[in-house]
Scaffold this motif. Structure first.
Motif, PDB file in Angstrom:
ATOM      1  N   ARG A  33      43.321 -57.595 -14.463  1.00  0.00           N
ATOM      2  CA  ARG A  33      42.431 -58.933 -13.459  1.00  0.00           C
ATOM      3  C   ARG A  33      41.430 -57.978 -13.994  1.00  0.00           C
ATOM      4  O   ARG A  33      40.918 -56.727 -14.208  1.00  0.00           O
ATOM      5  N   VAL A  34      40.520 -58.578 -14.531  1.00  0.00           N
ATOM      6  CA  VAL A  34      38.838 -58.604 -14.518  1.00  0.00           C
ATOM      7  C   VAL A  34      38.214 -59.329 -13.058  1.00  0.00           C
ATOM      8  O   VAL A  34      38.788 -60.987 -12.728  1.00  0.00           O
ATOM      9  N   GLU A  35      37.104 -59.186 -12.934  1.00  0.00           N
ATOM     10  CA  GLU A  35      36.175 -60.141 -12.235  1.00  0.00           C
ATOM     11  C   GLU A  35      34.716 -60.665 -12.656  1.00  0.00           C
ATOM     12  O   GLU A  35      34.053 -59.843 -13.215  1.00  0.00           O
ATOM     13  N   VAL A  36      34.140 -61.090 -11.976  1.00  0.00           N
ATOM     14  CA  VAL A  36      33.076 -61.604 -12.425  1.00  0.00           C
ATOM     15  C   VAL A  36      32.721 -62.468 -10.552  1.00  0.00           C
ATOM     16  O   VAL A  36      32.830 -62.954  -9.772  1.00  0.00           O
ATOM     17  N   GLU A  37      31.524 -61.761 -10.618  1.00  0.00           N
ATOM     18  CA  GLU A  37      30.640 -61.651  -8.952  1.00  0.00           C
ATOM     19  C   GLU A  37      29.383 -62.730  -9.534  1.00  0.00           C
ATOM     20  O   GLU A  37      28.149 -62.062  -9.959  1.00  0.00           O
ATOM     21  N   PHE A  38      29.233 -63.990  -8.872  1.00  0.00           N
ATOM     22  CA  PHE A  38      27.978 -64.639  -9.211  1.00  0.00           C
ATOM     23  C   PHE A  38      26.680 -64.958  -7.559  1.00  0.00           C
ATOM     24  O   PHE A  38      28.009 -64.662  -6.387  1.00  0.00           O
ATOM     25  N   GLU A  39      25.906 -64.952  -8.041  1.00  0.00           N
ATOM     26  CA  GLU A  39      25.730 -64.528  -6.275  1.00  0.00           C
ATOM     27  C   GLU A  39      24.245 -66.050  -6.860  1.00  0.00           C
ATOM     28  O   GLU A  39      23.554 -66.327  -7.275  1.00  0.00           O
ATOM     29  N   SER A  40      23.033 -66.487  -5.581  1.00  0.00           N
ATOM     30  CA  SER A  40      22.452 -67.264  -5.149  1.00  0.00           C
ATOM     31  C   SER A  40      22.008 -67.050  -3.721  1.00  0.00           C
ATOM     32  O   SER A  40      22.739 -67.784  -3.095  1.00  0.00           O
ATOM     33  N   GLY A  41      20.777 -66.657  -3.025  1.00  0.00           N
ATOM     34  CA  GLY A  41      20.184 -66.426  -1.959  1.00  0.00           C
ATOM     35  C   GLY A  41      21.593 -65.193  -0.979  1.00  0.00           C
ATOM     36  O   GLY A  41      21.435 -64.208  -1.707  1.00  0.00           O
ATOM     37  N   ARG A  43      23.900 -66.644  -0.783  1.00  0.00           N
ATOM     38  CA  ARG A  43      25.844 -66.920  -1.548  1.00  0.00           C
ATOM     39  C   ARG A  43      26.007 -66.337  -2.476  1.00  0.00           C
ATOM     40  O   ARG A  43      26.349 -66.113  -3.461  1.00  0.00           O
ATOM     41  N   ASP A  44      27.834 -65.213  -2.389  1.00  0.00           N
ATOM     42  CA  ASP A  44      28.220 -64.631  -3.355  1.00  0.00           C
ATOM     43  C   ASP A  44      29.398 -65.491  -3.416  1.00  0.00           C
ATOM     44  O   ASP A  44      30.322 -66.230  -3.313  1.00  0.00           O
ATOM     45  N   VAL A  45      29.888 -65.492  -4.797  1.00  0.00           N
ATOM     46  CA  VAL A  45      31.332 -66.055  -5.368  1.00  0.00           C
ATOM     47  C   VAL A  45      31.653 -65.384  -6.437  1.00  0.00           C
ATOM     48  O   VAL A  45      31.244 -64.758  -7.517  1.00  0.00           O
ATOM     49  N   LYS A  46      33.506 -64.909  -5.783  1.00  0.00           N
ATOM     50  CA  LYS A  46      33.538 -64.369  -6.666  1.00  0.00           C
ATOM     51  C   LYS A  46      34.686 -64.840  -7.717  1.00  0.00           C
ATOM     52  O   LYS A  46      35.957 -65.424  -7.020  1.00  0.00           O
ATOM     53  N   ILE A  47      34.497 -64.490  -8.875  1.00  0.00           N
ATOM     54  CA  ILE A  47      35.903 -65.449  -9.751  1.00  0.00           C
ATOM     55  C   ILE A  47      36.983 -63.981  -9.826  1.00  0.00           C
ATOM     56  O   ILE A  47      36.424 -62.797 -11.266  1.00  0.00           O
ATOM     57  N   GLU A  48      38.376 -63.783  -9.960  1.00  0.00           N
ATOM     58  CA  GLU A  48      39.069 -63.206 -11.102  1.00  0.00           C
ATOM     59  C   GLU A  48      39.808 -63.987 -11.909  1.00  0.00           C
ATOM     60  O   GLU A  48      40.468 -64.412 -10.888  1.00  0.00           O
ATOM     61  N   ILE A  49      40.539 -63.293 -12.773  1.00  0.00           N
ATOM     62  CA  ILE A  49      40.747 -63.449 -13.396  1.00  0.00           C
ATOM     63  C   ILE A  49      42.194 -62.768 -14.192  1.00  0.00           C
ATOM     64  O   ILE A  49      42.104 -61.145 -14.129  1.00  0.00           O
ATOM     65  N   SER A  50      43.259 -63.418 -14.299  1.00  0.00           N
ATOM     66  CA  SER A  50      44.929 -62.689 -14.180  1.00  0.00           C
ATOM     67  C   SER A  50      45.637 -62.981 -15.329  1.00  0.00           C
ATOM     68  O   SER A  50      44.968 -64.225 -15.511  1.00  0.00           O
ATOM     69  N   CYS A  51      46.241 -63.013 -15.676  1.00  0.00           N
ATOM     70  CA  CYS A  51      47.517 -63.065 -16.838  1.00  0.00           C
ATOM     71  C   CYS A  51      48.496 -63.805 -16.121  1.00  0.00           C
ATOM     72  O   CYS A  51      49.054 -62.863 -15.584  1.00  0.00           O
ATOM     73  N   ASP A  52      48.649 -64.663 -16.059  1.00  0.00           N
ATOM     74  CA  ASP A  52      50.345 -65.169 -15.588  1.00  0.00           C
ATOM     75  C   ASP A  52      51.906 -64.375 -17.135  1.00  0.00           C
ATOM     76  O   ASP A  52      51.718 -63.814 -18.185  1.00  0.00           O
ATOM     77  N   GLY A  53      52.850 -65.058 -16.427  1.00  0.00           N
ATOM     78  CA  GLY A  53      53.736 -64.205 -16.729  1.00  0.00           C
ATOM     79  C   GLY A  53      53.691 -64.540 -18.810  1.00  0.00           C
ATOM     80  O   GLY A  53      54.985 -64.045 -19.632  1.00  0.00           O
ATOM     81  N   MET A  59      42.652 -68.186 -13.035  1.00  0.00           N
ATOM     82  CA  MET A  59      41.469 -67.995 -12.406  1.00  0.00           C
ATOM     83  C   MET A  59      41.514 -68.197 -10.975  1.00  0.00           C
ATOM     84  O   MET A  59      42.530 -69.380 -10.140  1.00  0.00           O
ATOM     85  N   THR A  60      41.097 -67.553  -9.790  1.00  0.00           N
ATOM     86  CA  THR A  60      41.007 -68.206  -8.249  1.00  0.00           C
ATOM     87  C   THR A  60      39.197 -67.106  -8.622  1.00  0.00           C
ATOM     88  O   THR A  60      39.427 -66.113  -8.964  1.00  0.00           O
ATOM     89  N   SER A  61      38.780 -67.984  -7.298  1.00  0.00           N
ATOM     90  CA  SER A  61      38.066 -68.099  -6.746  1.00  0.00           C
ATOM     91  C   SER A  61      38.044 -67.641  -4.998  1.00  0.00           C
ATOM     92  O   SER A  61      38.549 -68.269  -4.404  1.00  0.00           O
ATOM     93  N   ARG A  62      36.688 -67.106  -4.377  1.00  0.00           N
ATOM     94  CA  ARG A  62      36.560 -66.422  -3.238  1.00  0.00           C
ATOM     95  C   ARG A  62      35.061 -66.557  -2.986  1.00  0.00           C
ATOM     96  O   ARG A  62      34.178 -65.948  -3.651  1.00  0.00           O
ATOM     97  N   ARG A  63      34.681 -67.285  -2.107  1.00  0.00           N
ATOM     98  CA  ARG A  63      33.779 -67.303  -0.948  1.00  0.00           C
ATOM     99  C   ARG A  63      33.353 -66.176  -0.182  1.00  0.00           C
ATOM    100  O   ARG A  63      33.930 -65.555   0.658  1.00  0.00           O
TER     101      ARG A  63
END
Length: 63
Positions: A33-41, A43-53, A59-63
């Motif tokens: 899995r890999v992660e990318v984190e974006f920010e604005s002021g 606010r943080d948003v983390k995007i996680e990407i993994s592989c299905d079978g 992709m999943t995201s969380r704030r």
């Protein structure tokens, strides 16, 4: 974002933050899995990407 899966490992190929956001942290090495984190002021948003079978990126995201 552009990601690819091969043999269960994901590699992040490119990413671009939405308007008003900056990229804070990125993992680009192939792994399960890999992660990318974006920010604005304050606010943080983390995007996680993994592989299905079937070696497709998921992709999943969380704030």
């Amino acid at each position: 974002m552009v990601a690819a899966c091969e043999a269960g490992l994901v590699r992040l190929r490119s990413w671009s933050p939405a308007q008003g956001y900056t990229t804070d942290d990125v993992e680009t090495e192939s792994r399960d899995r890999v992660e990318v984190e974006f920010e604005s002021g304050d606010r943080d948003v983390k995007i996680e990407i993994s592989c299905d079978g079937q070696d497709r990126p998921v992709m999943t995201s969380r704030r």
